[in-house]
Design a protein around this motif. Structure first.
Motif, PDB file in Angstrom:
ATOM      1  N   GLN A 296      -8.133 -40.438 -43.530  1.00 33.89           N
ATOM      2  CA  GLN A 296      -8.703 -41.487 -44.402  1.00 33.89           C
ATOM      3  C   GLN A 296     -10.181 -41.680 -44.082  1.00 33.89           C
ATOM      4  O   GLN A 296     -10.962 -42.106 -44.908  1.00 33.89           O
ATOM      5  N   HIS A 297     -10.532 -41.413 -42.813  1.00 34.07           N
ATOM      6  CA  HIS A 297     -11.898 -41.708 -42.360  1.00 34.07           C
ATOM      7  C   HIS A 297     -12.792 -40.484 -42.294  1.00 34.07           C
ATOM      8  O   HIS A 297     -13.981 -40.601 -42.096  1.00 34.07           O
ATOM      9  N   PHE A 298     -12.204 -39.316 -42.444  1.00 33.48           N
ATOM     10  CA  PHE A 298     -13.019 -38.110 -42.281  1.00 33.48           C
ATOM     11  C   PHE A 298     -13.973 -37.895 -43.464  1.00 33.48           C
ATOM     12  O   PHE A 298     -15.046 -37.312 -43.342  1.00 33.48           O
ATOM     13  N   ASN A 299     -13.552 -38.357 -44.610  1.00 32.29           N
ATOM     14  CA  ASN A 299     -14.355 -38.305 -45.846  1.00 32.29           C
ATOM     15  C   ASN A 299     -14.457 -36.933 -46.506  1.00 32.29           C
ATOM     16  O   ASN A 299     -14.565 -36.848 -47.724  1.00 32.29           O
ATOM     17  N   GLY A 300     -14.443 -35.872 -45.754  1.00 37.14           N
ATOM     18  CA  GLY A 300     -14.546 -34.525 -46.352  1.00 37.14           C
ATOM     19  C   GLY A 300     -13.179 -33.881 -46.482  1.00 37.14           C
ATOM     20  O   GLY A 300     -12.161 -34.479 -46.151  1.00 37.14           O
ATOM     21  N   PRO A 301     -13.144 -32.631 -46.964  1.00 39.70           N
ATOM     22  CA  PRO A 301     -11.858 -31.932 -47.106  1.00 39.70           C
ATOM     23  C   PRO A 301     -11.273 -31.444 -45.778  1.00 39.70           C
ATOM     24  O   PRO A 301     -12.000 -31.250 -44.802  1.00 39.70           O
ATOM     25  N   MET A 302      -9.968 -31.259 -45.801  1.00 44.90           N
ATOM     26  CA  MET A 302      -9.230 -30.792 -44.624  1.00 44.90           C
ATOM     27  C   MET A 302      -8.557 -29.469 -44.975  1.00 44.90           C
ATOM     28  O   MET A 302      -8.086 -29.311 -46.102  1.00 44.90           O
ATOM     29  N   LEU A 303      -8.477 -28.574 -44.002  1.00 45.17           N
ATOM     30  CA  LEU A 303      -7.798 -27.288 -44.217  1.00 45.17           C
ATOM     31  C   LEU A 303      -6.713 -27.108 -43.156  1.00 45.17           C
ATOM     32  O   LEU A 303      -7.002 -27.089 -41.959  1.00 45.17           O
ATOM     33  N   PHE A 304      -5.459 -26.964 -43.624  1.00 44.63           N
ATOM     34  CA  PHE A 304      -4.350 -26.683 -42.705  1.00 44.63           C
ATOM     35  C   PHE A 304      -4.105 -25.183 -42.655  1.00 44.63           C
ATOM     36  O   PHE A 304      -3.776 -24.572 -43.670  1.00 44.63           O
ATOM     37  N   THR A 305      -4.231 -24.602 -41.466  1.00 44.12           N
ATOM     38  CA  THR A 305      -3.936 -23.173 -41.338  1.00 44.12           C
ATOM     39  C   THR A 305      -2.481 -22.959 -40.922  1.00 44.12           C
ATOM     40  O   THR A 305      -1.967 -21.851 -41.044  1.00 44.12           O
ATOM     41  N   THR A 306      -1.853 -23.982 -40.373  1.00 40.78           N
ATOM     42  CA  THR A 306      -0.417 -23.948 -39.998  1.00 40.78           C
ATOM     43  C   THR A 306       0.089 -25.388 -40.014  1.00 40.78           C
ATOM     44  O   THR A 306      -0.601 -26.282 -40.497  1.00 40.78           O
ATOM     45  N   ASN A 307       1.288 -25.617 -39.430  1.00 38.87           N
ATOM     46  CA  ASN A 307       1.708 -26.984 -39.190  1.00 38.87           C
ATOM     47  C   ASN A 307       0.750 -27.618 -38.175  1.00 38.87           C
ATOM     48  O   ASN A 307      -0.011 -26.875 -37.528  1.00 38.87           O
ATOM     49  N   HIS A 313       0.635 -40.721 -47.496  1.00 35.94           N
ATOM     50  CA  HIS A 313       1.145 -41.931 -48.147  1.00 35.94           C
ATOM     51  C   HIS A 313       0.745 -41.878 -49.621  1.00 35.94           C
ATOM     52  O   HIS A 313      -0.331 -41.362 -49.938  1.00 35.94           O
ATOM     53  N   PRO A 314       1.582 -42.409 -50.555  1.00 35.41           N
ATOM     54  CA  PRO A 314       1.242 -42.291 -51.991  1.00 35.41           C
ATOM     55  C   PRO A 314      -0.167 -42.795 -52.322  1.00 35.41           C
ATOM     56  O   PRO A 314      -0.815 -42.268 -53.219  1.00 35.41           O
ATOM     57  N   ASP A 315      -0.658 -43.839 -51.626  1.00 36.08           N
ATOM     58  CA  ASP A 315      -2.036 -44.222 -51.968  1.00 36.08           C
ATOM     59  C   ASP A 315      -3.068 -43.796 -50.926  1.00 36.08           C
ATOM     60  O   ASP A 315      -4.129 -44.399 -50.821  1.00 36.08           O
ATOM     61  N   ALA A 316      -2.789 -42.763 -50.187  1.00 35.75           N
ATOM     62  CA  ALA A 316      -3.786 -42.254 -49.230  1.00 35.75           C
ATOM     63  C   ALA A 316      -5.025 -41.783 -49.998  1.00 35.75           C
ATOM     64  O   ALA A 316      -4.893 -41.129 -51.025  1.00 35.75           O
ATOM     65  N   ASN A 317      -6.196 -42.099 -49.463  1.00 36.91           N
ATOM     66  CA  ASN A 317      -7.431 -41.755 -50.190  1.00 36.91           C
ATOM     67  C   ASN A 317      -7.804 -40.279 -50.059  1.00 36.91           C
ATOM     68  O   ASN A 317      -8.763 -39.833 -50.634  1.00 36.91           O
ATOM     69  N   TYR A 318      -7.042 -39.518 -49.270  1.00 31.65           N
ATOM     70  CA  TYR A 318      -7.467 -38.142 -49.002  1.00 31.65           C
ATOM     71  C   TYR A 318      -6.604 -37.079 -49.673  1.00 31.65           C
ATOM     72  O   TYR A 318      -6.842 -35.887 -49.515  1.00 31.65           O
ATOM     73  N   LYS A 319      -5.593 -37.533 -50.448  1.00 28.62           N
ATOM     74  CA  LYS A 319      -4.606 -36.585 -50.995  1.00 28.62           C
ATOM     75  C   LYS A 319      -5.217 -35.397 -51.736  1.00 28.62           C
ATOM     76  O   LYS A 319      -4.716 -34.289 -51.686  1.00 28.62           O
ATOM     77  N   ASP A 320      -6.322 -35.665 -52.453  1.00 28.51           N
ATOM     78  CA  ASP A 320      -6.925 -34.571 -53.226  1.00 28.51           C
ATOM     79  C   ASP A 320      -7.981 -33.823 -52.419  1.00 28.51           C
ATOM     80  O   ASP A 320      -8.751 -33.041 -52.951  1.00 28.51           O
ATOM     81  N   ARG A 321      -8.012 -34.061 -51.134  1.00 23.34           N
ATOM     82  CA  ARG A 321      -9.009 -33.365 -50.297  1.00 23.34           C
ATOM     83  C   ARG A 321      -8.353 -32.402 -49.312  1.00 23.34           C
ATOM     84  O   ARG A 321      -8.989 -31.946 -48.384  1.00 23.34           O
ATOM     85  N   VAL A 322      -7.046 -32.161 -49.480  1.00 23.99           N
ATOM     86  CA  VAL A 322      -6.372 -31.318 -48.489  1.00 23.99           C
ATOM     87  C   VAL A 322      -6.068 -29.930 -49.066  1.00 23.99           C
ATOM     88  O   VAL A 322      -5.598 -29.807 -50.197  1.00 23.99           O
ATOM     89  N   TYR A 323      -6.323 -28.905 -48.267  1.00 27.76           N
ATOM     90  CA  TYR A 323      -6.090 -27.513 -48.637  1.00 27.76           C
ATOM     91  C   TYR A 323      -5.163 -26.902 -47.586  1.00 27.76           C
ATOM     92  O   TYR A 323      -5.169 -27.321 -46.419  1.00 27.76           O
ATOM     93  N   THR A 324      -4.389 -25.920 -48.015  1.00 24.42           N
ATOM     94  CA  THR A 324      -3.555 -25.188 -47.049  1.00 24.42           C
ATOM     95  C   THR A 324      -3.840 -23.696 -47.187  1.00 24.42           C
ATOM     96  O   THR A 324      -4.365 -23.244 -48.208  1.00 24.42           O
ATOM     97  N   THR A 325      -3.479 -22.969 -46.156  1.00 18.40           N
ATOM     98  CA  THR A 325      -3.575 -21.515 -46.219  1.00 18.40           C
ATOM     99  C   THR A 325      -2.487 -20.927 -45.322  1.00 18.40           C
ATOM    100  O   THR A 325      -1.820 -21.675 -44.593  1.00 18.40           O
ATOM    101  N   GLU A 337      -5.011 -18.298 -50.691  1.00 19.23           N
ATOM    102  CA  GLU A 337      -4.354 -17.054 -50.232  1.00 19.23           C
ATOM    103  C   GLU A 337      -5.408 -16.035 -49.827  1.00 19.23           C
ATOM    104  O   GLU A 337      -6.525 -16.064 -50.338  1.00 19.23           O
ATOM    105  N   ARG A 338      -5.020 -15.098 -49.004  1.00 17.57           N
ATOM    106  CA  ARG A 338      -5.923 -13.977 -48.704  1.00 17.57           C
ATOM    107  C   ARG A 338      -5.672 -12.853 -49.704  1.00 17.57           C
ATOM    108  O   ARG A 338      -4.528 -12.488 -49.957  1.00 17.57           O
ATOM    109  N   LYS A 339      -6.751 -12.329 -50.270  1.00 19.84           N
ATOM    110  CA  LYS A 339      -6.582 -11.109 -51.083  1.00 19.84           C
ATOM    111  C   LYS A 339      -6.578  -9.948 -50.097  1.00 19.84           C
ATOM    112  O   LYS A 339      -7.393  -9.926 -49.164  1.00 19.84           O
ATOM    113  N   PRO A 340      -5.662  -8.981 -50.291  1.00 26.10           N
ATOM    114  CA  PRO A 340      -5.531  -7.910 -49.302  1.00 26.10           C
ATOM    115  C   PRO A 340      -6.873  -7.274 -48.932  1.00 26.10           C
ATOM    116  O   PRO A 340      -7.687  -6.980 -49.802  1.00 26.10           O
TER     117      PRO A 340
END
Ligand code: FSO
Ligand code: SF4
Length: 547
Positions: A296-307, A313-325, A337-340
């Motif tokens: 909530q306080h980081f303000n920028g996007p987050m990237l999860f490379t694993t767990n 939370h449904p009203d978390a302010n960061y929901k649209d700032r999270v990426y996974t790979t 995703e990685r392109k081969p």
């Protein structure tokens, strides 16, 4: 659904309605179905290996399939449906090769080698019936799951090594054989043997990853890591994959975007190769479960490379700032995703970051880490001298995981109450329970020595073996080292099995013993290896210092 693979399992016995981790029943069941089909694939791979015809292009598929089912890694139903579909196609190809090689299909009786589906509905109809509870005998079930969870952790570490081009075919061979072992009528003794062999392969997997990480990025060295913030916008990277971090650092260089680590990515700061990036700003926040506040306080996007992902939370302010790979996923988070044969394309997350304000400061100061085997060996004289002079009385290995459970306050209290002539050896996110305490040093040796990520528990084992050699003792258990380990998910299971394989006895495991250990299986671990739980910090300390 029924899942009891992690420490936070409901009532210590099993999540049946929805996971405490947030896993929904449909995803839980699809994870079971994916495992069911992976086991079917493993049957063909075992047979094909015997015919000298195993196809190595599927190695990575097996790792990724297992990794996706680890606690908190992937909550995205569609990804599981797609993966099961791909698994069924792969299994069919293997079956055709098997038949073409003269294999006899009647030799493979496991249903997961034959069942098929063409729609998500058919998958879901089957998914609820192939899980943990389909093994009726609770001891056999317990051993099958212990083996499976160990292999999930092993698969995660092996996948990170694979990402860096390091492989060990023996691990793939074991995973196939281990998966098959969970589907055939083996005795409890035979399964115990497989569990021990799993520990051996766990050592191999951690050694492989250690080599991959250190060959590629250098040996971790003593490093002071800033925990405050700078003035540029930032990207927060979490999880364990160092290649993802490397590619992100390369692509953010010169863009005006800083990169911060969260939770298990902290040890990346210890590697020489990453130190050259001036925009690699520091470590933000604490262990995985604190993300709901910290993001909530980081303000920028987050990237999860694993767990470990916590559903926002449904009203978390960061929901649209999270990426996974990689193997990670969550519905609504953008997946990269990685392109081969190419680096991952992080341009979208970088552009996103540029539009965000800089992170808000939630802490400041610094922490010290980087005590993996090579660095500790460089300090060996000092350490040995401190032990010989009595300046260091005992080492406490407190590696493992952190988690939400209130009982984990034990680890902070325990660290605080440890006498000043003791040193904590740590690895994994468990460290966040005490790595910011002012515990001081002994003759310049910090009292908390952080080796790195949970997989770097391997370093702690290597250090113990080195000490055994230096002190000339016959058995690693004669060293003044106490093992008081915290666990959460399946990577901690493989770390535990690896330590058992290396002959470490009397490991204390907390905050609770695994719910998947039946009373009889728990008894085997207690009788054979002296595994024990924890009590109170005061009582345990008294016990450890007197014994
Ligand atoms: Fe922790 Fe999560 Fe590393 Fe785990 S961040 S709990 S054992 O994924 O893998 O230590
Ligand atoms: Fe429950 Fe843990 Fe399974 Fe999640 S991973 S469903 S919390 S046992």
């Amino acid at each position: 659904m029924f899942c009891y693979q992690c420490q936070e399992t409901a009532k210590g016995t099993g999540c049946t309605v929805r996971g405490v981790c947030g896993k929904t029943p449909d995803v839980a069941n699809l994870q079971d179905l994916l495992l069911f089909v992976l086991k079917g694939i493993a049957h063909y791979r075992v047979q094909l290996r015997a015919l000298n015809a195993v196809d190595h292009t599927a190695d990575r598929f097996m790792l990724d399939g297992l990794f996706m089912t680890i606690t908190n890694a992937n909550f995205d139903k569609q990804r599981f449906i797609d993966k099961i579909k791909a698994a069924l196609e792969l299994r069919e190809q293997l079956k055709q090769t098997f038949l073409a090689k003269g294999g006899k299909i009647e030799n493979i009786t496991f249903e997961g080698a034959h069942w098929t589906a063409s729609t998500p509905e058919e998958m879901e109809a089957k998914a609820g019936n192939v899980g943990v509870l389909s093994t009726e005998n609770e001891d056999i079930r317990s051993l099958r799951e212990l083996l499976t969870y160990g292999m999930k952790g092993m698969a995660a570490y092996t996948e990170h090594a694979h990402n860096l081009g390091h492989e060990n075919p023996g691990i793939y061979e074991f995973i196939d054989r281990g998966l098959v072992a969970t589907t055939i009528p083996l005795s409890a003794d035979q399964l115990v043997q497989m569990v021990l062999e799993c520990g051996k392969n766990g050592v191999d997997a951690m050694a492989l990853l250690d080599k991959a990480n250190t060959d590629t990025y250098g040996n971790p060295e003593i490093t002071k890591v800033d925990i405050g913030v700078r003035k540029n916008p930032g990207i927060l990277i979490s999880g364990h994959d160092l290649r993802d971090l490397y590619e992100l650092l390369e692509q953010t260089e010169g863009t005006g975007v800083d990169v911060y680590t969260h939770s298990e990515m902290l040890p990346a700061h210890y590697y020489p190769a990453f130190k050259k990036y001036k925009h690699f700003a520091g470590n933000y926040g604490n262990s995985w479960w604190r993300q709901v506040y910290e993001f909530q306080h980081f303000n920028g996007p987050m990237l999860f490379t694993t767990n470990c992902i916590v559903p926002p939370h449904p009203d978390a302010n960061y929901k649209d700032r999270v990426y996974t790979t990689g193997s990670a996923g969550f519905p609504g988070f953008k997946h990269i995703e990685r392109k081969p044969g190419q680096p991952k394309d992080f341009s979208e997350i970088i552009e996103h970051a540029k539009k965000c304000p800089p992170p808000e400061e939630i802490e400041n100061g610094s922490i010290i880490g980087g005590f993996a085997h090579n660095q500790v060996f460089a300090l060996a004289d000092k350490v040995v001298e401190a032990v010989k002079s009595g300046a260091i009385r005992k080492f406490f290995v407190m590696a493992g995981c952190d988690g939400r459970m209130k009982g984990r306050e034990y680890y902070t209290e325990f660290a605080q109450k440890l006498p000043k002539d003791t040193v904590i050896l740590t690895a994994g996110c468990a460290k966040y329970r005490y790595n910011k305490l002012p515990l001081g040093d002994i003759n310049g040796i910090p009292r908390v020595l952080d080796a790195g990520q949970c997989n770097d528990s391997y370093s702690l084992a290597v250090i113990a073996l080195k000490l055994k050699e230096i002190f000339g003792v016959e058995d690693v258990n004669q060293l003044p080292i106490v093992y008081n380990i915290a666990w959460y998910e399946q990577k901690a299971v493989i770390v535990l099995l690896a330590l058992l394989y290396l002959g470490v006895k009397n490991i204390h495991l907390g905050p609770t013993l695994p719910g998947f250990l039946s009373p009889n299986v728990a008894k085997v671990l207690i009788d054979k290896f002296g595994i024990a739980g924890i009590t109170t910090a005061d009582d345990d300390l008294k016990f450890f210092l007197e014994n």
